[in-house]
Design a protein around this motif. Structure first.
Motif, PDB file in Angstrom:
ATOM      1  N   TYR A 248      42.995  40.571  50.534  1.00 27.46           N
ATOM      2  CA  TYR A 248      43.587  40.221  49.234  1.00 27.46           C
ATOM      3  C   TYR A 248      43.677  38.741  48.918  1.00 27.46           C
ATOM      4  O   TYR A 248      43.834  38.378  47.756  1.00 27.46           O
ATOM      5  CB  TYR A 248      44.999  40.825  49.119  1.00 27.46           C
ATOM      6  CG  TYR A 248      45.038  42.308  49.385  1.00 27.46           C
ATOM      7  CD1 TYR A 248      44.225  43.188  48.661  1.00 27.46           C
ATOM      8  CD2 TYR A 248      45.866  42.839  50.372  1.00 27.46           C
ATOM      9  CE1 TYR A 248      44.243  44.549  48.921  1.00 27.46           C
ATOM     10  CE2 TYR A 248      45.897  44.199  50.635  1.00 27.46           C
ATOM     11  CZ  TYR A 248      45.072  45.051  49.908  1.00 27.46           C
ATOM     12  OH  TYR A 248      45.092  46.384  50.170  1.00 27.46           O
ATOM     13  N   ALA A 289      52.365  31.226  48.328  1.00 25.75           N
ATOM     14  CA  ALA A 289      52.674  32.432  49.109  1.00 25.75           C
ATOM     15  C   ALA A 289      51.505  32.857  49.997  1.00 25.75           C
ATOM     16  O   ALA A 289      51.529  33.943  50.572  1.00 25.75           O
ATOM     17  CB  ALA A 289      53.054  33.561  48.167  1.00 25.75           C
ATOM     18  N   ALA A 290      50.492  31.983  50.106  1.00 22.44           N
ATOM     19  CA  ALA A 290      49.258  32.402  50.797  1.00 22.44           C
ATOM     20  C   ALA A 290      49.514  32.962  52.194  1.00 22.44           C
ATOM     21  O   ALA A 290      48.855  33.895  52.626  1.00 22.44           O
ATOM     22  CB  ALA A 290      48.277  31.236  50.862  1.00 22.44           C
ATOM     23  N   ASN A 293      52.873  36.578  54.281  1.00 21.95           N
ATOM     24  CA  ASN A 293      52.832  37.802  55.098  1.00 21.95           C
ATOM     25  C   ASN A 293      52.912  37.475  56.587  1.00 21.95           C
ATOM     26  O   ASN A 293      53.330  38.321  57.368  1.00 21.95           O
ATOM     27  CB  ASN A 293      51.573  38.608  54.796  1.00 21.95           C
ATOM     28  CG  ASN A 293      51.657  39.273  53.424  1.00 21.95           C
ATOM     29  OD1 ASN A 293      52.751  39.516  52.908  1.00 21.95           O
ATOM     30  ND2 ASN A 293      50.507  39.558  52.841  1.00 21.95           N
TER      31      ASN A 293
HETATM   32  C1  LIG Z   1      50.540  40.310  51.502  1.00 23.87           C
HETATM   33  O1  LIG Z   1      50.497  41.691  51.769  1.00 23.87           O
HETATM   34  C2  LIG Z   1      50.616  42.528  50.623  1.00 23.87           C
HETATM   35  C3  LIG Z   1      50.581  43.975  51.067  1.00 23.87           C
HETATM   36  O2  LIG Z   1      51.538  44.204  52.051  1.00 23.87           O
HETATM   37  C4  LIG Z   1      49.500  42.265  49.667  1.00 23.87           C
HETATM   38  O3  LIG Z   1      49.661  43.010  48.496  1.00 23.87           O
HETATM   39  C5  LIG Z   1      49.460  40.790  49.333  1.00 23.87           C
HETATM   40  O4  LIG Z   1      48.321  40.523  48.545  1.00 23.87           O
HETATM   41  C6  LIG Z   1      49.399  39.955  50.602  1.00 23.87           C
HETATM   42  N1  LIG Z   1      49.416  38.553  50.236  1.00 23.87           N
HETATM   43  C7  LIG Z   1      48.463  37.691  50.612  1.00 23.87           C
HETATM   44  C8  LIG Z   1      48.588  36.315  50.052  1.00 23.87           C
HETATM   45  O5  LIG Z   1      47.561  37.965  51.349  1.00 23.87           O
END
Ligand SMILES: *[C@@H]1O[C@H](CO)[C@@H](O)[C@H](O)[C@H]1NC(C)=O
Ligand SMILES: Cc1cc2nc3c(=O)[nH]c(=O)nc-3n(C[C@H](O)[C@H](O)[C@H](O)COP(=O)(O)OP(=O)(O)OC[C@H]3O[C@@H](n4cnc5c(N)ncnc54)[C@H](O)[C@@H]3O)c2cc1C
Ligand SMILES: *[C@@H]1O[C@H](CO)[C@@H](O)[C@H](O)[C@H]1NC(C)=O
Ligand SMILES: *[C@@H]1O[C@H](CO)[C@@H](O)[C@H](O)[C@H]1NC(C)=O
Ligand SMILES: *[C@@H]1O[C@H](CO)[C@@H](O)[C@H](O)[C@H]1NC(C)=O
Length: 479
Positions: A248, A289-290, A293
């Motif tokens: 993502y 926010a990169a 997670n």
């Molecule tokens: C973080 O994880 C969520 C799913 O749990 C996802 O939707 C999101 O895009 C992720 N963020 C990044 C910046 O990778």
């Protein structure tokens, strides 16, 4: 066989010819000579140091390389070409009873502000090159770690900046090449375009010897970057965060390197035999926010902060790994899809099970995830593409590192290697994805996974018509 008199006369003829008319390549003949010892021991895979070159040639110019190649061809000797010495594969940059051409003395580098092109010879490592270009607020595309050498670029070359600018080879504009008959020429889109194509990711040691790289440089500022360390309890959470980042993340300035590391010591206490290290790198002050997670998961250690120079990013401290880990090392590689695929979990599960089941037979193993972002494959294509012709991201490469105890009996060594190989092959790479040549084992035949393989075979026939390189030095096979 290469006799003593032959190698002496070869060594001496190189000295004589080069001192009389063609520059001043130095030749180390004695195994007790300090330069010889250095050249023999400075390999990341310590097994390469078991081999004894008959002599080591230190060219200072492309003329010296040309003379050396012609003399080697005439003598019928085996040989090897060495830049940073980080290829783990036997005889790729090492040689037993043959001539070692070591680029150590060819370290010229320059920058042209008018064209923004950078030019460097093959003897520096990436740390030295990044350091040099930093004074111009520019950089060249290279590796993620400072100690690796320039042979990396010929095999594609993956850096933290790849999602912005593509692979290292995508930034080549012109290469000076000594052909296998000694002719010095240039390769670019207009001069020897086939050769240029092959050298953009088709690997070193195949089509010619590159004596000078001219590349498009790129602007460099300060980074937000650091190392996050997790204990094994968080393995699954980090794995899911890795999946989500690969699948993502669309910010080309953000990149990660995720590494699972296992020591051979039994996990009697607190799982301290295993650790997870995540490098986060952001080309800019604020990653937004990169990486959130990853930072949501409790960490043992977190060194991330803004304002780091690129040279610091390439020198991030790591437990166990990388430059500290000169040992009996091999790499294997996998290439996998991310969307709609469980490959990332299978890869991890098989790795973890193998590491558990084989305690005592290795010193250290690690599993490393490399995202291939859509922006990276786009950037590569926008620069003309390379020998991999990478399909659109996102997908990922996974690197497996096996470090075995020195002096492991050959039979045992072979059995561990075979079982490690079987573990890797149990999760087959996705059809249509190229294997990352720089971190493939020789038996994985990465070139055969490239859609351009037939063209590369033709280029090999054209530039190595009588099989001189194919027969006399190690490297990738083209058959
Ligand atoms: C973080 O994880 C969520 C799913 O749990 C996802 O939707 C999101 O895009 C992720 N963020 C990044 C910046 O990778
Ligand atoms: C600790 C570590 C970290 C790594 N990190 C990265 C990374 O971030 N990104 C990445 O892409 N890869 C990475 N690699 C893989 C690396 O790209 C390959 O191992 C590469 O082969 C190393 O290049 P070298 O110059 O150090 O090695 P060498 O072993 O000296 O050279 C590699 C091959 O290229 C040939 N070669 C070198 N120079 C020339 C030349 N001028 N002309 C013709 N042939 C030449 C050599 O003969 C040899 O076959 C890493 C490897 C290690 C061990
Ligand atoms: C080792 O060999 C190099 C290359 O020929 C030479 O320059 C150097 O002086 C030698 N060193 C010693 C201590 O003999
Ligand atoms: C040297 O090799 C190249 C590439 O194979 C070839 O085109 C060229 O004619 C050769 N030169 C000589 C002098 O043989
Ligand atoms: C390389 O090996 C092939 C096959 O054995 C042989 O025909 C060819 O002459 C060899 N070439 C050189 C330069 O040794």
């Amino acid at each position: 066989m290469f006799s003593l008199t032959m190698f002496l006369s070869l060594a001496l003829s190189v000295v004589t010819v080069s001192t009389s008319s063609l520059g001043d390549a130095q030749v180390a003949i004695s195994p007790l000579n300090a330069s010889y010892i250095d050249s023999r021991h400075d390999y990341w895979n310590a097994r390469q140091s078991n081999y004894s070159p008959s002599c080591v040639v230190y060219p200072k110019s492309s003329q010296d390389v040309s003379v050396a190649i012609r003399a080697i061809r005439e003598s019928g000797s085996r040989f090897a070409v060495k830049a940073g010495g980080h290829s783990p594969n036997n005889f790729f940059s090492s040689v037993d009873q043959g001539v070692l051409i070591d680029f150590k003395s060819m370290t010229a580098k320059s920058y042209d502000a008018a064209t923004t092109l950078a030019t460097y010879e093959p003897g520096s490592n990436w740390g030295q090159l990044y350091e040099f270009y930093q004074q111009y607020d520019r950089t060249v595309m290279g590796g993620r770690l400072s100690g690796v050498g320039t042979g990396l670029a010929l095999g594609g070359g993956l850096s933290y900046l790849a999602p912005q600018y593509g692979m290292a080879c995508d930034s080549f504009t012109e290469l000076e090449v000594v052909l296998l008959n000694g002719t010095i020429t240039t390769a670019s889109t207009t001069s020897n375009p086939d050769l240029f194509f092959g050298l953009r990711g088709g690997g070193g040691n195949a089509f010619g010897v590159v004596t000078r790289y001219t590349v498009q440089s790129h602007p460099i500022g300060k980074f937000y970057a650091g190392t996050l360390i997790y204990v094994l309890d968080h393995a699954q959470k980090v794995l899911e965060a890795t999946h989500d980042f690969i699948a993502y993340n669309i910010d080309p300035k953000a990149n990660i390197l995720v590494t699972y590391e296992t020591l051979t010591t039994p996990d009697v206490l607190l799982n301290l035999d295993e650790v997870i290290v995540v490098f986060i790198v952001y080309d800019g002050a604020d990653p937004g926010a990169a990486f959130s997670n990853f930072t949501q998961i409790p960490r043992l250690l977190d060194t991330s902060k803004p304002n780091k120079a690129y040279t610091e990013v390439a020198d991030m401290p790591i437990p166990y790994t990388a430059e500290l880990s000169r040992a009996d090392n091999v790499f294997r590689i996998g290439a996998h899809q991310i969307s709609g695929s469980d490959a990332y979990r299978e890869v991890y599960d098989r790795y973890a099970a193998w590491a558990d089941a084989n305690k005592g037979l290795y010193v250290f193993v690690s599993l490393n995830f490399y995202p291939v972002a859509r922006s990276m494959t786009d950037a590569s294509r926008a620069r003309g593409g390379n020998a991999m012709q990478m399909p659109d991201g996102p997908w990922f490469w996974v690197n497996y590192l096996l470090s075995t105890p020195p002096g492991l009996l050959l039979d045992l060594h072979d059995r561990v290697q075979a079982s490690f190989r079987a573990m890797v092959e149990a999760t087959p790479s996705a059809p249509g994805l190229p294997l990352f040549l720089n971190e493939a084992a020789v038996d994985q035949r990465p070139l055969a996974s490239f859609p351009t393989y037939r063209r590369l075979q033709q280029i090999k026939r054209e530039y190595d018509p009588d099989g001189f390189f194919a027969n006399k030095t190690g490297g990738w096979t083209f058959d």
